[in-house]
Design an enzyme around this catalytic site. Structure first.
Site, PDB file in Angstrom:
ATOM      1  N   LYS A 147       0.843  -1.188   0.000  1.00  0.00           N
ATOM      2  CA  LYS A 147       0.000   0.000   0.000  1.00  0.00           C
ATOM      3  C   LYS A 147       0.881   1.242   0.000  1.00  0.00           C
ATOM      4  O   LYS A 147       1.837   1.332   0.761  1.00  0.00           O
ATOM      5  CB  LYS A 147      -0.867  -0.020   1.252  1.00  0.00           C
ATOM      6  N   GLU A 195     -19.330  -6.591  10.594  1.00  0.00           N
ATOM      7  CA  GLU A 195     -20.268  -5.885  11.469  1.00  0.00           C
ATOM      8  C   GLU A 195     -21.268  -6.842  12.103  1.00  0.00           C
ATOM      9  O   GLU A 195     -21.638  -6.684  13.261  1.00  0.00           O
ATOM     10  CB  GLU A 195     -21.042  -4.827  10.674  1.00  0.00           C
ATOM     11  N   ARG A 239     -25.650  -3.393   7.541  1.00  0.00           N
ATOM     12  CA  ARG A 239     -25.257  -4.793   7.350  1.00  0.00           C
ATOM     13  C   ARG A 239     -25.671  -5.667   8.506  1.00  0.00           C
ATOM     14  O   ARG A 239     -25.902  -6.853   8.356  1.00  0.00           O
ATOM     15  CB  ARG A 239     -23.735  -4.879   7.291  1.00  0.00           C
TER      16      ARG A 239
END
Lengths: 207, 723
Positions: B364, B450, B478
């Site tokens: 990254k 979640e 969610r």
């Protein structure tokens, strides 16, 4: 005499192969550096020996003082035990940096203090990154003590090796994929997509 | 050198960007000495030493590490408008293109802010994908979508990159209505494999022959939906390619306050083991040697041995994917264009593959040293200076609601050792990194999961702990079934702290928290409240900590506080549940606000003061249970009652009117009007623009008051007056 120490830190030696470290004459921690002979690089160590002897002979005296402090591990340099958290490492580094910074070191020992400072900085860079620290801890436990720059060079070589291993591996995986794809749509395969593909190919063949 | 071999039309930028070298068209015939001198003349004032290489202009700025505030020269990228323009390039040119693309992304994000680190990690992958595959016929899906900046540049949106994440500009994520190259709208994670499988099956049903590629990160792999999709893909066996973009960054932003964070979850270590399989490779070599020795007539047996050895050396991680039915290839160096193109080409040209998973290893922030060194890898940045990497953070008087929440929670946890915090891979976004630093053993990061976070919190509540679940309002969608079934039905005292409620600005409708009042307040046992300012937030955290017999939730928006005095020691005082407060006493018209909409109400009443109207402004504080006494008194003593909230229909206003109706208050003379978010999705933009589009600015509220009172002329005046 220093010639007998095979530490990989002697400047000027470019060593690809890991060799042993021997116990230094000023023995701080005798059990820290046991003799380990790596099995696969016996011829390599001969090469290194030759190099090291040349290098050691020429620069032994100059590096004698430097070598002393180089035998310390990164943890010793920062003055911390091995199992510390990042916050403590930071604190220790700040303390050491304040002590050994060239600007605040006593004028007669600037050289030595600067070297120390650089080493402290190396130590902090390695230990503050969890990945590098893990690698360092592993090497330490195997009895190898490498300076940061030597490790970096070595890491690049290792990286290259790793990458070429990866390449071999995925090349063989690709050929395996090709082999498997021959049988993918055979009559025995009853998955939904296989049925759809047979239907599609059957239709296009009719056309 | 192949640079002179271009034969397709050149791209002339119509952008409004400044930069002297953009004013003259760049044609492909000029490559070579002429262009070189042209460039070096133009760029002298930028103090660049162009290397005198025989093959023309060197544009690989990232190699030299020079970054400057003017647009970097990108001769090859200037010729690429759409992926089809890339098809004639050689691998060497693709590498140059990747470098130029990287420089362009850094430049663009430095001007607009946005997601930098992730985009930098997939530059080579994007180039390889668009080179090998033929978008838009071939479907390329990007999970989450925040790494698609290079994809957007290559697919015809380069001239709009300066409008990224701004009103009427490019979306920060993929969006179907924006371009045909964006196959699927994303923003929430872990949906790409599911959607990709749907597209693959649809293609099979329609008899088409295109490819489907889904790019998903290792962070998004911690969500269950990814496994649901892979499981189904393995079963259906439809041809598709899943690219696992592994950069060992599983939580966002990818660091705690004290340094880089080791990845969460057991899967990451499995993936790491995959990457470092040295000892097992030696075993494979041995196996190879054995099979060679066995020789010709035994080649079938040898093949079996080979496959067995391969299964052994693949490591437990790839066996996981293989068990799910995906063919595993990797790991592959994600920054090597050669390798990527070779593999993708091979897989594309294999007639029938079934589902294939290519494990690509990237870094990254790669290519921009400041990003590589930063602990959070410059995941999300404000505008910054490319040469130094310093972000231009505007200094505000107050801190964000997120920080205040974290401080409030720390204060509660100091006195009560049962308080624990849970978040789903959003330590920075929810402020719980601060909590983690103070209480390392009481903060739980479950990865992007979640649903699991909510039920996990329910389990903790069963054991007598006081869990605070900090999940963004839109991500709570969610976990809704878990909220209903596992928490509310059983009346477990889980506290939900919903950040990013209401409109969120640059992230757009994918992250907009419009629905949480609606879906939380309709649950029978839930206490639903919202602070109108940061001091109220402190009190509500204390209130939630005190409510121990039922679940509770509170919502707060993105943004900074308004500057009220905070309670001493950051410790709030629990409020009386079901009691609101009146802020301004007035007559005729009452504004009943919920949450930070109360601030807009106060601003509206200030506007109306000058017209001689003195309104009543009240802060409801609680949507459930409602303050019946307050509402009765307001309805009985005013002509007009307006409820204001930054939420959808079915929320606070609906609950108020339900009560009014049942109480017989609507049978009298009071007029009730609701002000809610409109029945459409509000596009990304600045918060002020979004609020104006939604019709919830103070001017709108004031105009509504005038309209009801019959003073339509004044209403028009207020609306046309641009302050």
């Amino acid at each position: 005499m220093r010639c007998s120490s095979y530490g990989l830190i002697i400047p000027g030696s470019e060593s690809r192969f890991l060799t042993t470290t021997t116990t230094p004459t000023t023995n701080k921690k005798p059990d820290r550096f046991p003799r380990i002979y790596p099995t696969s690089v016996s011829f390599g160590s001969l090469k290194v020996k030759a190099k090291l002897n040349d290098a050691a002979g020429g620069t032994a005296t100059a590096t004698a003082v430097v070598d002393e402090s180089k035998e310390l591990s990164f943890y010793d340099l920062l003055g911390i035990p091995e199992s510390v958290s990042l916050v403590e490492i930071k604190q220790a580094y700040k303390q050491m940096a304040r002590k050994y910074h060239p600007d605040v070191s006593p004028p007669d020992r600037v050289e030595e203090y600067t070297q120390r400072f650089i080493r402290v900085q190396e130590a902090y860079e390695t230990l503050s990154d969890p990945g590098l620290r893990a690698l360092y801890d592993r090497d330490l436990s195997m009895g190898l003590h490498l300076a940061f720059s030597a490790r970096r060079r070595q890491q690049n070589d290792v990286d290259f090796q790793v990458r070429s291993e990866w390449r071999n591996r995925w090349q063989s995986q690709l050929s395996e994929l090709k082999r498997r794809s021959m049988n993918k749509d055979a009559g025995g395969n009853i998955s939904w997509a296989a049925r759809m593909r047979r239907k599609r190919d059957g239709l296009s063949q009719e056309l | 050198m192949a640079l002179s071999a271009f034969s397709f039309p050149t791209y002339v930028s119509k952008a409004t960007n400044s930069g002297p070298h953009k004013s003259s068209p760049v044609t492909s015939h000029f490559f070579g000495a002429a262009l070189f001198s042209h460039f070096s003349h133009k760029l002298d004032n930028h103090q660049i030493q162009l290397k005198k290489r025989p093959n023309g202009v060197c544009a690989s700025l990232s190699e030299r590490g020079e970054y400057h505030s003017q647009r970097p020269p990108t001769p090859l990228l200037d010729t690429i408008n759409y992926p089809i323009h890339m098809k004639n390039l050689s691998i060497r040119e693709l590498k140059q293109l990747a470098d130029e693309l990287r420089a362009d992304v850094i430049f663009n994000v430095s001007k607009t802010g946005g997601h930098l680190g992730s985009s930098l990690g997939v530059i080579e992958l994007t180039v390889a994908l668009h080179y090998v595959f033929n978008a838009p016929k071939d479907r390329i899906l990007w999970d989450v979508g925040h790494q698609t900046y290079p994809h957007k540049i290559l697919t015809g949106r380069r001239d709009k990159m300066h409008t990224m994440r701004q009103t009427d500009g490019l979306s920060g994520f993929t969006k179907r209505s924006e371009s045909e190259y964006d196959c699927f709208g994303t923003g929430h994670s872990s949906t790409s494999i599911s959607a990709g499988l749907g597209m693959a099956v649809g293609r099979d049903l329609k008899g088409r022959k295109n490819n489907v590629v889904a790019v998903i990160g290792d962070g998004a792999m911690t969500a269950g939906q990814a496994y649901e999709a892979m499981n189904n893909a393995g079963y259906l066996d439809s041809d598709m390619i899943v690219i696992l973009n592994d950069n060992k960054q599983v939580s966002l932003p990818t660091a705690t306050l004290d340094g880089p964070i080791p990845p969460v979850g057991a899967l990451s270590s499995a993936l790491s083991r995959l990457q470092s399989n040295r000892p097992l490779r030696e075993l494979r070599e041995v196996a190879k040697g054995v099979t060679k020795q066995i020789g010709g007539p035994m080649h079938e047996l040898a093949a079996k041995v080979d496959e067995y050895a391969r299964g052994m050396i693949s490591g437990s991680g790839s066996t996981l994917f293989e068990e799910l039915g995906l063919y595993y290839i990797g790991p592959v160096d994600g920054h090597n264009v050669d390798d990527l193109v070779a593999i993708l080409d091979e897989v594309k040209n294999t007639k029938t593959t079934g589902p294939v998973l290519i494990h690509v290893v990237t870094e990254k922030g790669r290519g921009y040293p400041y990003a590589e060194k930063a602990a959070d890898k410059y995941h999300g940045v404000a505008k910054f200076d490319p040469a130094t990497g310093k972000q231009f953070k505007s200094s505000a008087r107050t801190q964000s609601y997120t920080t205040y929440f974290a401080e409030a929670l720390i204060a509660e946890a100091e006195v009560d050792k049962d308080v624990v915090a849970i978040h789903a891979a959003m330590g920075g976004g929810t402020g719980l990194n601060l909590f983690l630093r103070r209480f390392p053993t009481r903060c739980f990061d479950v990865g992007i999961a979640e649903q699991h976070a909510v039920t996990f919190a329910a389990g903790l509540a069963c054991e007598g702990l006081k869990p605070f679940c900090a999940i963004y309002s839109s991500f709570m969608q969610r976990a809704y079934d878990q909220v209903v079934h596992d928490v509310d039905l059983q009346k477990l005292p889980v506290r939900f702290a919903m950040d990013r409620a209401g409109l969120v600005g640059a992230d757009g409708p994918t992250h907009c928290g419009s629905f949480d009042v609606t879906f939380m307040a309709c649950l029978p046992n839930m206490v639903v409240m919202a602070p109108s300012d940061e001091a109220e937030l402190f009190h509500m955290v204390a209130t939630a900590a005190a409510i121990d017999d039922r679940p509770s939730c509170f919502r707060y928006p993105r943004g900074n506080g308004i500057g009220v005095e905070l309670p001493p020691g950051n410790k709030g005082i629990p409020l009386e549940v079901g009691k609101g407060r009146i802020l301004i006493e007035g007559e005729r018209v009452a504004l009943l606000g919920y949450g930070t909409a109360v601030q807009s109400c106060l601003a509206a009443s200030a506007l109306l003061e000058s017209h001689g109207l003195r309104l009543t402004v009240a802060d409801a504080r609680f949507c459930k249970p409602l303050d019946h006494a307050l509402i009765r008194s307001l309805a009985k003593s005013h002509e007009v009652l307006i409820t204001v909230e930054e939420g959808s229909i079915g929320g606070f206003g609906s609950h108020v009117v339900q009560f009014l109706a049942l109480d017989g208050l609507l049978d009298g003379t009071v007029k009730w009007r609701p002000l809610v978010l409109p029945d459409r999705y509000i596009d990304h933009g600045s918060p002020a623009d979004q609020l104006a589009q939604a019709g919830l600015t103070p001017s709108h509220i004031a105009a509504t008051v005038f309209n009801i009172l019959g003073q339509t002329r004044e209403a028009l005046e207020i609306m046309s007056f641009k302050s």
